[in-house]
Design a protein around this motif. Structure first.
Motif, PDB file in Angstrom:
ATOM      1  N   LEU A 120       0.362  -1.679  -0.294  1.00 28.29           N
ATOM      2  CA  LEU A 120       0.089  -0.117   0.407  1.00 28.29           C
ATOM      3  C   LEU A 120       0.669   1.306   0.348  1.00 28.29           C
ATOM      4  O   LEU A 120       0.461   2.140  -0.710  1.00 28.29           O
ATOM      5  CB  LEU A 120      -0.585   0.008   1.174  1.00 28.29           C
ATOM      6  N   SER A 166      -5.148   5.975  -2.231  1.00 29.24           N
ATOM      7  CA  SER A 166      -5.075   5.366  -0.698  1.00 29.24           C
ATOM      8  C   SER A 166      -6.446   4.387  -1.212  1.00 29.24           C
ATOM      9  O   SER A 166      -7.349   4.972  -1.589  1.00 29.24           O
ATOM     10  CB  SER A 166      -5.182   6.690   0.287  1.00 29.24           C
ATOM     11  N   VAL A 167      -6.632   3.144  -0.706  1.00 30.63           N
ATOM     12  CA  VAL A 167      -7.944   2.425  -0.043  1.00 30.63           C
ATOM     13  C   VAL A 167      -8.720   2.927   0.236  1.00 30.63           C
ATOM     14  O   VAL A 167      -9.872   2.321   0.093  1.00 30.63           O
ATOM     15  CB  VAL A 167      -7.507   0.718   0.125  1.00 30.63           C
ATOM     16  N   ILE A 194      -2.116  -7.807   1.193  1.00 30.85           N
ATOM     17  CA  ILE A 194      -2.987  -6.797   0.375  1.00 30.85           C
ATOM     18  C   ILE A 194      -4.136  -7.414   0.775  1.00 30.85           C
ATOM     19  O   ILE A 194      -4.582  -5.837   1.801  1.00 30.85           O
ATOM     20  CB  ILE A 194      -2.626  -6.962  -1.151  1.00 30.85           C
ATOM     21  N   ALA A 218      -5.540  -3.853   3.075  1.00 26.95           N
ATOM     22  CA  ALA A 218      -6.185  -3.347   2.235  1.00 26.95           C
ATOM     23  C   ALA A 218      -7.927  -2.834   3.482  1.00 26.95           C
ATOM     24  O   ALA A 218      -8.791  -2.441   3.468  1.00 26.95           O
ATOM     25  CB  ALA A 218      -6.627  -3.088   1.327  1.00 26.95           C
ATOM     26  N   ASN A 270      -7.425  -0.847   6.846  1.00 24.79           N
ATOM     27  CA  ASN A 270      -6.989   0.448   6.452  1.00 24.79           C
ATOM     28  C   ASN A 270      -8.629   1.214   5.590  1.00 24.79           C
ATOM     29  O   ASN A 270      -8.100   2.104   5.462  1.00 24.79           O
ATOM     30  CB  ASN A 270      -5.653   0.271   5.375  1.00 24.79           C
ATOM     31  N   ALA A 286     -11.003   0.305   3.208  1.00 26.07           N
ATOM     32  CA  ALA A 286     -11.452  -0.283   1.600  1.00 26.07           C
ATOM     33  C   ALA A 286     -13.213  -0.478   1.795  1.00 26.07           C
ATOM     34  O   ALA A 286     -13.236  -1.298   2.911  1.00 26.07           O
ATOM     35  CB  ALA A 286     -10.688  -1.066   1.090  1.00 26.07           C
ATOM     36  N   ILE A 346     -13.821  -5.004  -1.390  1.00 28.65           N
ATOM     37  CA  ILE A 346     -12.116  -5.612  -2.157  1.00 28.65           C
ATOM     38  C   ILE A 346     -13.088  -7.351  -2.552  1.00 28.65           C
ATOM     39  O   ILE A 346     -14.171  -7.539  -2.019  1.00 28.65           O
ATOM     40  CB  ILE A 346     -11.284  -6.688  -0.916  1.00 28.65           C
TER      41      ILE A 346
END
Length: 287
Positions: free
Chosen positions: A112, A119-120, A137, A141, A144, A146, A149
């Motif tokens: 990332l 930015s996710v 990942i 994500a 963080n 997201a 996904i």
């Protein structure tokens, strides 16, 4: 590089590992930051893994990195896991904190960071494959922020992949879908919703294979990333670049996951801008 009675050791542990670029990266970082350390590669059998971890304590090492096949096998020999390592059940960095061995996984965060300003958080993303690096990942994500996904997997692996991702959904609440790679129409629909596409599979490592069905189009404004760095430009990145899309290969992930490990060990930032051109030159000469 000065080696004396105060020099501390770090190592990467795997089988095989002689090809690794990690010694070049970390030794350059030790020298540039004046940290009295040396980094080596250890090719060991799994039967020696426990003794290796005991030696991290015994010799007051900074710690070790781990690659396949030991990222999960090492866990029983550790005292503690970071949140991301516990979430995915895999460790790529062990930190010796006063004799306490703490397992981290810097793969996801390293990837990332390699995306630069992107930015996710609040975004939808798509990822091909959910193996070791892909799982890291996906987990990072989700941690963080997201929004969703979308995982693209081989048809025969959809059920297995879905089960492996259940702990991530349970802990983070992220919206997560798993779609077979032969479902072209659904792949196209999900890609149109995404701002990032990541190839975390090995497809493209041979310089020829393409990880998506040929008829699937890459939407405009899609950031396309590949965790492969050898070859430097995979078929996926070549196609994306030819269509005017921004692309990122796996070299940044390699460097930034190492930088996070280095900082965990030493408390100092790795000078990535200094090391990047050296690393890029080494990789290009191997291509």
């Amino acid at each position: 590089m000065k080696i004396d009675g105060y020099t501390r050791l770090a190592a990467v542990v795997a089988r095989p590992i002689r090809h690794s670029l990690s010694p070049m990266i970390h030794n350059a970082a030790f020298e540039a930051t004046a940290v009295n350390g040396v980094y080596v590669a250890w090719d060991i059998a799994e039967t020696d893994l426990q003794a290796t971890l005991e030696n991290v304590r015994r010799y007051d090492m900074f710690g070790i990195n781990l690659s396949m096949p030991y990222k999960s096998a090492v866990i029983p020999y550790l005292d503690e896991l970071s949140p991301e390592a516990a979430l995915i059940g895999a460790v790529n960095t062990v930190v010796n904190s006063g004799g306490k061995l703490i397992g981290h996984n810097t793969d996801g965060q390293g990837f990332l960071v390699s995306l630069g300003e992107y930015s996710v958080a609040g975004q939808e993303m798509a990822i091909i494959g959910a193996g070791g690096a892909g799982l890291a990942i996906i987990a990072q994500a989700a941690l963080n922020g997201a929004r969703a996904i979308h995982v693209f997997s081989r048809q025969q692996s959809v059920t297995k992949v879905s089960r492996s991702l259940e702990p991530i959904v349970a802990q983070t609440g992220v919206e997560l879908t798993v779609t077979a790679l032969n479902e072209s129409e659904e792949l196209q629909r999900l890609l149109k919703q995404s701002s990032l596409l990541v190839n975390s599979s090995s497809l493209g490592m041979d310089g020829h294979s393409y990880p998506l069905p040929a008829e699937v189009q890459l939407p405009a404004n899609l950031l396309v990333a590949d965790i492969i760095y050898h070859p430097f430009e995979t078929p996926l990145l070549k196609r994306a670049k030819s269509e005017g899309l921004p692309t990122i290969n796996g070299l940044g992930m390699l460097l930034h996951q190492a930088a996070l490990a280095f900082e965990l060990w030493t408390g100092k930032a790795m000078p990535v801008d200094l090391i990047w051109p050296q690393l890029e030159e080494v990789v290009k000469t191997r291509t």
